[in-house]
Every structure is written in structure tokens, then in C-alpha cells.
Write a protein that holds these residues in place. Sequence first.
Motif, PDB file in Angstrom:
ATOM      1  N   MET A  39      14.648  30.917 -27.559  1.00  0.00           N
ATOM      2  CA  MET A  39      13.638  29.929 -27.955  1.00  0.00           C
ATOM      3  C   MET A  39      14.007  29.087 -29.181  1.00  0.00           C
ATOM      4  SD  MET A  39      11.514  29.732 -25.664  1.00  0.00           S
ATOM      5  CE  MET A  39      10.574  28.477 -26.467  1.00  0.00           C
ATOM      6  N   SER A  40      14.790  29.600 -30.125  1.00  0.00           N
ATOM      7  CA  SER A  40      15.085  28.770 -31.293  1.00  0.00           C
ATOM      8  C   SER A  40      15.938  27.561 -30.896  1.00  0.00           C
ATOM      9  CB  SER A  40      15.758  29.578 -32.407  1.00  0.00           C
ATOM     10  OG  SER A  40      16.994  30.087 -31.992  1.00  0.00           O
ATOM     11  N   THR A  41      16.804  27.718 -29.925  1.00  0.00           N
ATOM     12  CA  THR A  41      17.585  26.577 -29.445  1.00  0.00           C
ATOM     13  C   THR A  41      16.699  25.631 -28.646  1.00  0.00           C
ATOM     14  OG1 THR A  41      19.529  27.994 -29.370  1.00  0.00           O
ATOM     15  CG2 THR A  41      19.691  25.899 -28.238  1.00  0.00           C
ATOM     16  N   VAL A  42      15.757  26.174 -27.901  1.00  0.00           N
ATOM     17  CA  VAL A  42      14.798  25.325 -27.192  1.00  0.00           C
ATOM     18  C   VAL A  42      14.024  24.485 -28.197  1.00  0.00           C
ATOM     19  CG1 VAL A  42      12.669  25.352 -25.823  1.00  0.00           C
ATOM     20  CG2 VAL A  42      14.574  26.814 -25.175  1.00  0.00           C
ATOM     21  N   PHE A  61      22.564  20.547 -28.757  1.00  0.00           N
ATOM     22  CA  PHE A  61      21.133  20.336 -28.583  1.00  0.00           C
ATOM     23  C   PHE A  61      20.854  19.164 -27.651  1.00  0.00           C
ATOM     24  CE2 PHE A  61      20.763  22.093 -33.107  1.00  0.00           C
ATOM     25  CZ  PHE A  61      20.629  23.385 -32.647  1.00  0.00           C
ATOM     26  N   THR A  62      21.540  18.052 -27.853  1.00  0.00           N
ATOM     27  CA  THR A  62      21.237  16.860 -27.056  1.00  0.00           C
ATOM     28  C   THR A  62      21.693  16.996 -25.609  1.00  0.00           C
ATOM     29  OG1 THR A  62      23.276  15.771 -27.784  1.00  0.00           O
ATOM     30  CG2 THR A  62      21.276  15.337 -29.067  1.00  0.00           C
ATOM     31  N   ALA A  63      22.768  17.730 -25.366  1.00  0.00           N
ATOM     32  CA  ALA A  63      23.276  17.870 -24.001  1.00  0.00           C
ATOM     33  C   ALA A  63      22.406  18.785 -23.143  1.00  0.00           C
ATOM     34  CB  ALA A  63      24.712  18.388 -24.029  1.00  0.00           C
ATOM     35  N   SER A  64      21.644  19.651 -23.789  1.00  0.00           N
ATOM     36  CA  SER A  64      20.869  20.626 -23.017  1.00  0.00           C
ATOM     37  C   SER A  64      19.364  20.447 -23.179  1.00  0.00           C
ATOM     38  CB  SER A  64      21.248  22.039 -23.462  1.00  0.00           C
ATOM     39  OG  SER A  64      20.889  22.259 -24.814  1.00  0.00           O
ATOM     40  N   ARG A  65      18.966  19.381 -23.822  1.00  0.00           N
ATOM     41  CA  ARG A  65      17.547  19.285 -24.156  1.00  0.00           C
ATOM     42  C   ARG A  65      16.632  19.040 -22.956  1.00  0.00           C
ATOM     43  NH1 ARG A  65      17.729  13.888 -27.900  1.00  0.00           N
ATOM     44  NH2 ARG A  65      18.264  12.408 -26.275  1.00  0.00           N
ATOM     45  N   ALA A  66      17.100  18.444 -21.909  1.00  0.00           N
ATOM     46  CA  ALA A  66      16.233  18.186 -20.752  1.00  0.00           C
ATOM     47  C   ALA A  66      15.781  19.493 -20.108  1.00  0.00           C
ATOM     48  CB  ALA A  66      16.943  17.301 -19.739  1.00  0.00           C
ATOM     49  N   TRP A  67      16.717  20.388 -19.778  1.00  0.00           N
ATOM     50  CA  TRP A  67      16.314  21.644 -19.148  1.00  0.00           C
ATOM     51  C   TRP A  67      15.556  22.529 -20.133  1.00  0.00           C
ATOM     52  CZ3 TRP A  67      17.298  26.633 -20.500  1.00  0.00           C
ATOM     53  CH2 TRP A  67      18.402  26.921 -21.295  1.00  0.00           C
ATOM     54  N   ARG A  68      15.921  22.460 -21.404  1.00  0.00           N
ATOM     55  CA  ARG A  68      15.229  23.288 -22.396  1.00  0.00           C
ATOM     56  C   ARG A  68      13.783  22.824 -22.595  1.00  0.00           C
ATOM     57  NH1 ARG A  68      18.749  26.801 -24.862  1.00  0.00           N
ATOM     58  NH2 ARG A  68      20.934  26.221 -24.818  1.00  0.00           N
ATOM     59  N   LEU A  69      13.533  21.540 -22.501  1.00  0.00           N
ATOM     60  CA  LEU A  69      12.166  21.041 -22.616  1.00  0.00           C
ATOM     61  C   LEU A  69      11.338  21.506 -21.412  1.00  0.00           C
ATOM     62  CD1 LEU A  69      10.209  19.394 -24.312  1.00  0.00           C
ATOM     63  CD2 LEU A  69      10.952  17.361 -23.057  1.00  0.00           C
ATOM     64  N   TYR A  71      11.917  24.201 -19.736  1.00  0.00           N
ATOM     65  CA  TYR A  71      11.766  25.628 -19.986  1.00  0.00           C
ATOM     66  C   TYR A  71      10.591  25.879 -20.944  1.00  0.00           C
ATOM     67  CZ  TYR A  71      13.393  30.353 -21.379  1.00  0.00           C
ATOM     68  OH  TYR A  71      13.504  31.693 -21.638  1.00  0.00           O
ATOM     69  N   ALA A  72      10.524  25.121 -22.026  1.00  0.00           N
ATOM     70  CA  ALA A  72       9.429  25.260 -22.996  1.00  0.00           C
ATOM     71  C   ALA A  72       8.084  24.910 -22.359  1.00  0.00           C
ATOM     72  CB  ALA A  72       9.684  24.376 -24.216  1.00  0.00           C
ATOM     73  N   LEU A  77       2.864  26.477 -19.875  1.00  0.00           N
ATOM     74  CA  LEU A  77       2.083  26.565 -18.641  1.00  0.00           C
ATOM     75  C   LEU A  77       1.810  28.026 -18.272  1.00  0.00           C
ATOM     76  CD1 LEU A  77       0.763  25.151 -16.233  1.00  0.00           C
ATOM     77  CD2 LEU A  77       2.987  25.232 -15.096  1.00  0.00           C
ATOM     78  N   GLY A  78       2.819  28.884 -18.431  1.00  0.00           N
ATOM     79  CA  GLY A  78       2.638  30.309 -18.148  1.00  0.00           C
ATOM     80  C   GLY A  78       1.574  30.930 -19.035  1.00  0.00           C
TER      81      GLY A  78
END
Length: 157
Positions: A39-42, A61-69, A71-72, A77-78
Amino acid sequence: MNSTFSLFPLGWQHYLLGGLCIGAGVALLFVCTGLIGGMSTVFSSSWSYVLRRPFFQQERFTASRAWRLVYALGLILGTFVWWLGFAHGAAQSTSVPVWQLLVGGFFVGYGARLGNGCTSGHGICGLGSLQWPSLLAVLTFMATAFVTANLVARWLA
């Protein structure tokens, strides 16, 4: 008084269910995509959308932010689904003062940055993949939590 009741006045079953759901979700993310859901990277990658500071603009951070967002948002929602299904929409509250929540949140965030990850990253993902640095981090987190909880309990008593 039963010690189990005093430690878990609302029962322990929902904690077990929550832990199993978190573990299964992280395992499913890794098995299906090879991605690690700490979660800290998310948090940092999500902030990279709005903060232009060099730390948040690192490629990790910028390369993975779409899937991490996504995920968050799934975690949020959960939580909402749990609230509707298990809490039946009842208001949730705490007796902890807001200033203590803010101070605690600051120290948790600082510790996550200092430890290069948080309890979900190290405790769930790192231990699950048998990483030695994650074991050391989790032992440090837990020791600090035990000491802090006991100091606060004595201070408030």
C-alpha cells in the motif's frame, strides 16, 4: 472476564475473515499478474498524479500508477461492500481523539517511508515471498507497536 472477550469484544471471526480475504487478494494479484500490492507504493504512485515533486515523479511510481490506482479503488470499494454487508450500514466511530489519529497517521506514514514499505508490503507480500528484509521490517514494526501500545496504555491509565 474471559481474555478472548476483552481482546476481541466484537468477536474474532471477522478479523480472521478479513485476513483471509486480504491474503487471498494479494496472492491472486501476484499469481495472475506478477504484481506486488504493497500500500505505501500505491499511496505514492497515486500522489504522482497531482504532486510534481521529484520523489513522486520517479519512474517506479509513474509507470505503475494506473494499475495501482485501480487497486486502491478496489480496496475502497471492498470496504464499502463490507460496510453494507457486514456492518449493515451502521455508523462506525472511535473514541480516539482526532489529533491522536493525525499524529498516529503521520508516524505510520513516516515509518513506512523510512522502512521502504508498510505492513501490507512487508508483512503480507514480503513474508509471503520469503524475503529476509521483510521479516526484519515486520519484527521491527511489531516490536515498536507493542512498546508504543504499552507506553500509551500506561500514560492514559
